[in-house]
Design a protein around this motif. Structure first.
Motif, PDB file in Angstrom:
ATOM      1  N   ILE A   1     -21.425  -4.957-121.577  1.00 58.15           N
ATOM      2  CA  ILE A   1     -21.023  -4.110-120.517  1.00 58.15           C
ATOM      3  C   ILE A   1     -19.881  -3.631-120.820  1.00 58.15           C
ATOM      4  O   ILE A   1     -18.918  -3.772-121.272  1.00 58.15           O
ATOM      5  CB  ILE A   1     -21.189  -5.070-119.098  1.00 58.15           C
ATOM      6  CG1 ILE A   1     -21.264  -4.365-117.965  1.00 58.15           C
ATOM      7  CG2 ILE A   1     -19.793  -5.951-119.245  1.00 58.15           C
ATOM      8  CD1 ILE A   1     -21.234  -5.269-116.679  1.00 58.15           C
ATOM      9  N   VAL A   2     -19.546  -2.364-120.017  1.00 54.48           N
ATOM     10  CA  VAL A   2     -18.137  -1.373-120.271  1.00 54.48           C
ATOM     11  C   VAL A   2     -17.520  -1.907-118.666  1.00 54.48           C
ATOM     12  O   VAL A   2     -18.076  -1.757-117.631  1.00 54.48           O
ATOM     13  CB  VAL A   2     -18.509  -0.245-120.386  1.00 54.48           C
ATOM     14  CG1 VAL A   2     -16.915   0.624-120.271  1.00 54.48           C
ATOM     15  CG2 VAL A   2     -19.050  -0.041-121.425  1.00 54.48           C
ATOM     16  N   ASP A   3     -16.166  -2.189-118.869  1.00 54.68           N
ATOM     17  CA  ASP A   3     -15.337  -2.178-117.787  1.00 54.68           C
ATOM     18  C   ASP A   3     -14.733  -0.897-117.547  1.00 54.68           C
ATOM     19  O   ASP A   3     -13.966  -0.278-118.066  1.00 54.68           O
ATOM     20  CB  ASP A   3     -13.892  -3.380-117.961  1.00 54.68           C
ATOM     21  CG  ASP A   3     -13.250  -3.578-116.601  1.00 54.68           C
ATOM     22  OD1 ASP A   3     -13.384  -2.542-115.809  1.00 54.68           O
ATOM     23  OD2 ASP A   3     -12.570  -4.343-116.666  1.00 54.68           O
ATOM     24  N   LYS A   4     -15.416  -0.299-116.574  1.00 52.86           N
ATOM     25  CA  LYS A   4     -15.442   1.305-116.138  1.00 52.86           C
ATOM     26  C   LYS A   4     -14.009   1.442-115.568  1.00 52.86           C
ATOM     27  O   LYS A   4     -13.252   2.499-115.517  1.00 52.86           O
ATOM     28  CB  LYS A   4     -16.424   1.800-115.316  1.00 52.86           C
ATOM     29  CG  LYS A   4     -17.744   1.565-116.074  1.00 52.86           C
ATOM     30  CD  LYS A   4     -18.779   2.201-115.291  1.00 52.86           C
ATOM     31  CE  LYS A   4     -18.411   3.965-115.327  1.00 52.86           C
ATOM     32  NZ  LYS A   4     -19.864   4.530-114.883  1.00 52.86           N
ATOM     33  N   ASP A   5     -13.371   0.087-115.020  1.00 52.94           N
ATOM     34  CA  ASP A   5     -11.748   0.326-114.304  1.00 52.94           C
ATOM     35  C   ASP A   5     -10.834   0.574-115.507  1.00 52.94           C
ATOM     36  O   ASP A   5      -9.691   0.887-115.083  1.00 52.94           O
ATOM     37  CB  ASP A   5     -11.738  -0.858-113.546  1.00 52.94           C
ATOM     38  CG  ASP A   5     -12.581  -0.925-112.174  1.00 52.94           C
ATOM     39  OD1 ASP A   5     -12.982   0.329-111.776  1.00 52.94           O
ATOM     40  OD2 ASP A   5     -12.909  -1.818-111.728  1.00 52.94           O
ATOM     41  N   THR A   6     -10.988  -0.116-116.633  1.00 52.20           N
ATOM     42  CA  THR A   6      -9.810   0.022-117.461  1.00 52.20           C
ATOM     43  C   THR A   6     -10.352   0.886-118.548  1.00 52.20           C
ATOM     44  O   THR A   6      -9.444   1.367-119.459  1.00 52.20           O
ATOM     45  CB  THR A   6      -9.830  -1.477-118.149  1.00 52.20           C
ATOM     46  OG1 THR A   6     -10.941  -1.807-118.838  1.00 52.20           O
ATOM     47  CG2 THR A   6      -9.205  -2.372-117.301  1.00 52.20           C
ATOM     48  N   CYS A   7     -11.610   1.433-119.052  1.00 53.08           N
ATOM     49  CA  CYS A   7     -11.863   2.411-119.890  1.00 53.08           C
ATOM     50  C   CYS A   7     -10.906   3.812-119.590  1.00 53.08           C
ATOM     51  O   CYS A   7     -10.897   4.003-118.477  1.00 53.08           O
ATOM     52  CB  CYS A   7     -13.449   2.710-119.891  1.00 53.08           C
ATOM     53  SG  CYS A   7     -13.925   4.146-120.758  1.00 53.08           S
TER      54      CYS A   7
ATOM     55  N   ILE B   1     -16.038   8.546-118.835  1.00 56.49           N
ATOM     56  CA  ILE B   1     -15.897   7.055-118.675  1.00 56.49           C
ATOM     57  C   ILE B   1     -17.319   6.234-119.297  1.00 56.49           C
ATOM     58  O   ILE B   1     -18.507   6.923-118.870  1.00 56.49           O
ATOM     59  CB  ILE B   1     -15.744   6.458-117.267  1.00 56.49           C
ATOM     60  CG1 ILE B   1     -14.401   7.135-116.513  1.00 56.49           C
ATOM     61  CG2 ILE B   1     -15.773   4.942-117.248  1.00 56.49           C
ATOM     62  CD1 ILE B   1     -13.288   6.686-117.502  1.00 56.49           C
ATOM     63  N   SER B   2     -17.122   5.671-120.290  1.00 62.03           N
ATOM     64  CA  SER B   2     -18.388   4.669-120.773  1.00 62.03           C
ATOM     65  C   SER B   2     -19.092   3.775-119.999  1.00 62.03           C
ATOM     66  O   SER B   2     -18.659   3.384-119.024  1.00 62.03           O
ATOM     67  CB  SER B   2     -17.762   3.886-122.014  1.00 62.03           C
ATOM     68  OG  SER B   2     -18.902   3.299-122.777  1.00 62.03           O
ATOM     69  N   TYR B   3     -20.554   3.885-120.352  1.00 58.82           N
ATOM     70  CA  TYR B   3     -21.362   2.914-119.682  1.00 58.82           C
ATOM     71  C   TYR B   3     -22.401   2.389-120.760  1.00 58.82           C
ATOM     72  O   TYR B   3     -22.605   3.295-121.613  1.00 58.82           O
ATOM     73  CB  TYR B   3     -21.824   3.391-118.425  1.00 58.82           C
ATOM     74  CG  TYR B   3     -22.985   4.411-118.682  1.00 58.82           C
ATOM     75  CD1 TYR B   3     -22.425   6.154-118.792  1.00 58.82           C
ATOM     76  CD2 TYR B   3     -24.549   4.316-118.972  1.00 58.82           C
ATOM     77  CE1 TYR B   3     -23.320   6.793-119.078  1.00 58.82           C
ATOM     78  CE2 TYR B   3     -25.204   5.345-119.168  1.00 58.82           C
ATOM     79  CZ  TYR B   3     -24.709   6.694-119.010  1.00 58.82           C
ATOM     80  OH  TYR B   3     -25.405   7.810-119.319  1.00 58.82           O
TER      81      TYR B   3
END
Ligand code: F3S
Length: 81
Positions: free
Chosen positions: A5-11, A32-34
């Motif tokens: 999973i990607v942490d979209k808050d820190t990407c 932003i990555s997902y």
């Protein structure tokens, strides 16, 4: 089994993960990555043949936003931290 999973808050939209593992990661309209496999829920097993690129993506992320675990995340990026 391996999940991601990607942490979209820190990407920071650096774009490295999608280059390393284009079958796993893509970017939203803001870069932003997902995770493509399950819309970033972290519930789909990463196929065996993608594990190496998965690890490359994690190593290449400057903000440690690529999370990997041996269980499903169920949408919770910090589930195993
Ligand atoms: Fe973001 Fe890291 Fe990918 S900063 S674009 S998750 S390599």
């Amino acid at each position: 089994a391996v999940y991601t999973i990607v942490d979209k808050d820190t990407c920071i939209a650096c774009g490295a993960c999608g280059a390393a593992a284009p079958e796993i990661y893509d970017y939203d309209d803001e870069g932003i990555s997902y995770v493509i496999l399950d819309q970033n829920e972290g519930t789909t097993k990463v196929p065996e043949d993608l594990i190496e690129s998965l690890e490359d993506a994690q190593e290449g992320c400057p903000t440690e936003s690529i999370k990997i675990a041996d269980g499903p995340f169920n949408g919770n990026v910090l589930k195993y931290e």
